[in-house]
Scaffold this motif. Structure first.
Motif, PDB file in Angstrom:
ATOM      1  N   ARG A  69      -5.289   7.633   0.389  1.00 51.32           N
ATOM      2  CA  ARG A  69      -6.089   6.596   0.983  1.00 51.32           C
ATOM      3  C   ARG A  69      -7.354   7.399   1.438  1.00 51.32           C
ATOM      4  N   SER A  70      -7.282   8.662   1.637  1.00 57.39           N
ATOM      5  CA  SER A  70      -8.441   9.532   2.193  1.00 57.39           C
ATOM      6  C   SER A  70      -9.465   9.723   0.859  1.00 57.39           C
ATOM      7  N   LYS A  71      -9.135   9.233  -0.239  1.00 55.76           N
ATOM      8  CA  LYS A  71     -10.201   9.318  -1.315  1.00 55.76           C
ATOM      9  C   LYS A  71     -10.860   8.175  -1.529  1.00 55.76           C
ATOM     10  N   GLY A  72     -10.585   6.979  -0.681  1.00 60.49           N
ATOM     11  CA  GLY A  72     -11.282   5.678  -0.548  1.00 60.49           C
ATOM     12  C   GLY A  72     -10.919   4.864  -1.975  1.00 60.49           C
ATOM     13  N   ASP A  73     -11.607   3.738  -1.816  1.00 57.10           N
ATOM     14  CA  ASP A  73     -11.356   2.662  -2.941  1.00 57.10           C
ATOM     15  C   ASP A  73     -11.956   3.276  -4.151  1.00 57.10           C
ATOM     16  N   LEU A  74     -11.655   2.790  -5.141  1.00 59.21           N
ATOM     17  CA  LEU A  74     -11.820   2.907  -6.612  1.00 59.21           C
ATOM     18  C   LEU A  74     -11.294   4.257  -7.106  1.00 59.21           C
ATOM     19  N   TRP A  75     -10.302   4.943  -6.288  1.00 58.52           N
ATOM     20  CA  TRP A  75      -9.905   6.516  -6.672  1.00 58.52           C
ATOM     21  C   TRP A  75      -8.663   6.198  -7.322  1.00 58.52           C
ATOM     22  N   ASP A  76      -8.475   6.459  -8.551  1.00 55.43           N
ATOM     23  CA  ASP A  76      -7.110   6.220  -9.310  1.00 55.43           C
ATOM     24  C   ASP A  76      -5.938   6.735  -9.085  1.00 55.43           C
ATOM     25  N   CYS A  77      -4.939   6.204  -8.665  1.00 59.13           N
ATOM     26  CA  CYS A  77      -3.781   6.733  -8.245  1.00 59.13           C
ATOM     27  C   CYS A  77      -2.652   6.361  -9.042  1.00 59.13           C
ATOM     28  N   LYS A  78      -1.667   7.114  -9.214  1.00 54.70           N
ATOM     29  CA  LYS A  78      -0.629   6.992 -10.050  1.00 54.70           C
ATOM     30  C   LYS A  78       0.830   7.176  -9.506  1.00 54.70           C
TER      31      LYS A  78
ATOM     32  N   CYS B  53      -5.808   1.412  -8.404  1.00 55.52           N
ATOM     33  CA  CYS B  53      -6.683   1.463  -7.536  1.00 55.52           C
ATOM     34  C   CYS B  53      -7.032   0.313  -6.316  1.00 55.52           C
ATOM     35  N   ALA B  54      -7.436   0.960  -5.422  1.00 55.08           N
ATOM     36  CA  ALA B  54      -7.694  -0.084  -4.468  1.00 55.08           C
ATOM     37  C   ALA B  54      -9.277  -0.769  -4.507  1.00 55.08           C
ATOM     38  N   GLU B  55      -9.297  -2.038  -4.047  1.00 54.91           N
ATOM     39  CA  GLU B  55     -10.669  -2.558  -4.436  1.00 54.91           C
ATOM     40  C   GLU B  55     -11.165  -3.444  -3.227  1.00 54.91           C
TER      41      GLU B  55
ATOM     42  N   ASP C 296       0.886  -1.101   0.010  1.00 60.65           N
ATOM     43  CA  ASP C 296       0.011  -0.095  -0.120  1.00 60.65           C
ATOM     44  C   ASP C 296       1.105   1.306  -0.080  1.00 60.65           C
ATOM     45  N   ILE C 297       1.456   1.637  -1.048  1.00 60.88           N
ATOM     46  CA  ILE C 297       2.137   2.769  -1.289  1.00 60.88           C
ATOM     47  C   ILE C 297       1.387   4.220  -1.435  1.00 60.88           C
ATOM     48  N   ARG C 298       0.310   4.054  -1.352  1.00 57.37           N
ATOM     49  CA  ARG C 298      -0.538   5.373  -1.423  1.00 57.37           C
ATOM     50  C   ARG C 298      -0.098   6.271  -0.346  1.00 57.37           C
ATOM     51  N   THR C 299      -0.409   7.525  -0.596  1.00 54.47           N
ATOM     52  CA  THR C 299      -0.086   8.782   0.222  1.00 54.47           C
ATOM     53  C   THR C 299      -1.287   8.735   1.270  1.00 54.47           C
ATOM     54  N   GLN C 300      -1.412   9.802   2.238  1.00 52.71           N
ATOM     55  CA  GLN C 300      -2.540   9.729   2.990  1.00 52.71           C
ATOM     56  C   GLN C 300      -3.720  10.185   2.354  1.00 52.71           C
ATOM     57  N   HIS C 301      -3.482  11.417   1.677  1.00 51.17           N
ATOM     58  CA  HIS C 301      -4.191  12.085   0.762  1.00 51.17           C
ATOM     59  C   HIS C 301      -5.046  11.151  -0.172  1.00 51.17           C
TER      60      HIS C 301
END
Length: 274
Positions: free
Chosen positions: A233-242, A253-255, A226-231
């Motif tokens: 993660r705050s967007k929740g699942d299905l939010w596209d990250c790069k 994205c997380a599902e 889970d390399i996502r930033t706190q920002h």
């Protein structure tokens, strides 16, 4: 004759250190880089030593070891520039320089603050880091090829030392309970067919990889951390990250308890990295 009393403290206010070389790794940016060495065993790169170190001679016999300690500078820290600006302001106001390094921080595995020296935060009074990597090979030009890296491309290296289990491994070492807490992780990583096809199209342009399998294995290992930033993660699942990896940009994205790789692009400076 009166005996001169020894001074236990050095009169030198600062020391000047020159990097012995620079890391060339598959992590162009901090985003996506593991927090510790050896977490992603397919994270490849190499150390390019300065010619003044006489690389082919100074690396002699290092290949008799399997791992190496890397002492480096956190060159992409965000606080040094702030320190320079505040110190300049303090000078104008005839005040002493103040530290902008927080004395307490919140580690990724803990929801409360602890003293910075009880953590491995990169934001330290002297931004010096310690990492470990596996030695893959040493080529004829004096490049030290490594795996399991957790260092950003371009990281200045101050020194390297061989890992010696007899001295470096302490079986009865004590650590706080929170160190053993398992961070949030994702069990599965799924790849959309389009993403795999895009990776196959771009594999020949990668700098540190030659096979689709090695890149896929590395990305799978990264995303389970889970390399996502706190920002993000705050967007929740299905939010596209790069994030960028080698010369590529990945969209995921997380599902639920899984990560899904949706797209793979050849990165260009005109792309949005957010």
């Amino acid at each position: 004759m009166q005996k001169e009393q020894g001074n236990t403290e050095s009169n030198v206010d600062a020391y000047s250190l020159e990097p012995i070389g620079y890391i060339r790794s598959c992590f162009p940016k901090r985003m996506g880089t593991p927090r510790q060495g050896l977490l992603v065993d397919k994270a490849y790169g190499h150390l390019e030593l300065s010619p003044v170190t006489n690389p082919t001679a100074s690396l002699c016999n290092l290949d008799e070891y399997s791992y190496v300690w890397i002492i480096f500078l956190f060159h992409e820290n965000t606080n040094p520039g702030r320190k320079i600006r505040l110190n300049a302001l303090n000078t104008q106001m005839n005040q002493k320089n103040i530290s902008t390094v927080k004395s307490k921080v919140v580690p990724p595995r803990l929801a409360q603050k602890v003293g910075l020296f009880s953590t491995r935060t990169p934001h330290r009074p002297n931004p010096i880091g310690l990492s470990i990597a596996k030695i893959e090979s040493i080529d004829a030009s004096g490049r030290l090829h490594l795996s399991g890296l957790d260092l950003v491309d371009g990281t200045p290296v101050l020194d390297i030392k061989p890992y010696i289990p007899n001295y470096d491994s302490i079986t009865n070492a004590i650590t706080p309970d929170w160190i053993h807490h398992t961070p949030s992780s994702y069990v599965h990583v799924y790849w959309e067919d389009a993403a795999l096809h895009q990776l196959e199209q771009h594999i020949e342009e990668c700098k540190h990889f030659q096979s689709v399998k090695d890149v896929k294995d590395a990305i799978d290992q990264l995303l389970t951390l889970d390399i996502r930033t706190q920002h993000q993660r705050s967007k929740g699942d299905l939010w596209d990250c790069k994030f960028r990896f080698d010369v590529l940009q990945f969209v995921f994205c997380a599902e639920g308890d899984a990560m899904r790789v949706k797209q793979v692009f050849l990165f260009s400076e005109t792309m949005d990295e957010e």
